[in-house]
Design a protein around this motif. Structure first.
Motif, PDB file in Angstrom:
ATOM      1  N   ALA A  61       1.015  -1.193  -0.094  1.00  0.00           N
ATOM      2  CA  ALA A  61      -0.015  -0.018   0.045  1.00  0.00           C
ATOM      3  C   ALA A  61       0.961   1.115  -0.140  1.00  0.00           C
ATOM      4  CB  ALA A  61      -0.899   0.043   1.395  1.00  0.00           C
ATOM      5  N   SER A  78      -3.170   0.372  -3.686  1.00  0.00           N
ATOM      6  CA  SER A  78      -2.327  -0.950  -3.398  1.00  0.00           C
ATOM      7  C   SER A  78      -2.513  -1.619  -4.728  1.00  0.00           C
ATOM      8  CB  SER A  78      -2.838  -1.644  -2.182  1.00  0.00           C
ATOM      9  OG  SER A  78      -2.217  -2.979  -2.021  1.00  0.00           O
ATOM     10  N   ASP A  85      -5.476  -4.071  -4.270  1.00  0.00           N
ATOM     11  CA  ASP A  85      -6.680  -3.587  -3.740  1.00  0.00           C
ATOM     12  C   ASP A  85      -7.901  -3.900  -4.310  1.00  0.00           C
ATOM     13  OD1 ASP A  85      -6.541  -1.829  -5.704  1.00  0.00           O
ATOM     14  OD2 ASP A  85      -6.135  -0.124  -4.676  1.00  0.00           O
TER      15      ASP A  85
END
Length: 117
Positions: free
Chosen positions: A70, A84, A87
């Motif tokens: 991240a 990220s 993500d």
């Protein structure tokens, strides 16, 4: 531009000599002091180049293929970029405009206060 500390030191030299007729000058000086950046703000690596990530890493220190990698940091346009690789958005960045540096508190977008010494 002088820092807040430098301007406060100058004001202290003249403080005892001010008369009531000089109140406008004092008001103007105080406004200038309060809007001036501090020395710490002029040297902030988070809102000035190299624009460190809020974790303290440079862009080159991130592994773009690390699913837990991240990131969150500022750019020169006062945008905070975060995301990220893992993500669920195919590693797409998200951007949000902010008004103050979260690390030093400097008002962003005011170019005369943005110069790094």
């Amino acid at each position: 531009m002088k820092t807040r500390e430098e301007l406060l030191n100058e004001m202290n030299k003249f403080r005892r000599t001010l008369t009531s007729g000089q109140s406008k000058v004092l008001k103007s000086g105080l406004h200038q002091i309060l809007s001036a950046p501090t020395e710490e703000q002029l040297k902030c690596d988070y809102c000035h180049a190299p624009f460190l990530d809020l974790s303290g890493k440079t862009e080159d220190e991130f592994d773009q293929f690390d699913p837990d990698g991240a990131y969150c940091g500022l750019d020169k346009d006062s945008m905070i970029t975060y995301g990220s690789p893992g993500d669920g958005f195919d590693g797409q960045d998200r951007n949000t405009k902010i008004n103050y540096c979260p690390m030093c508190g400097r008002k962003l977008g005011d170019e005369r206060n943005a110069q790094k010494s």
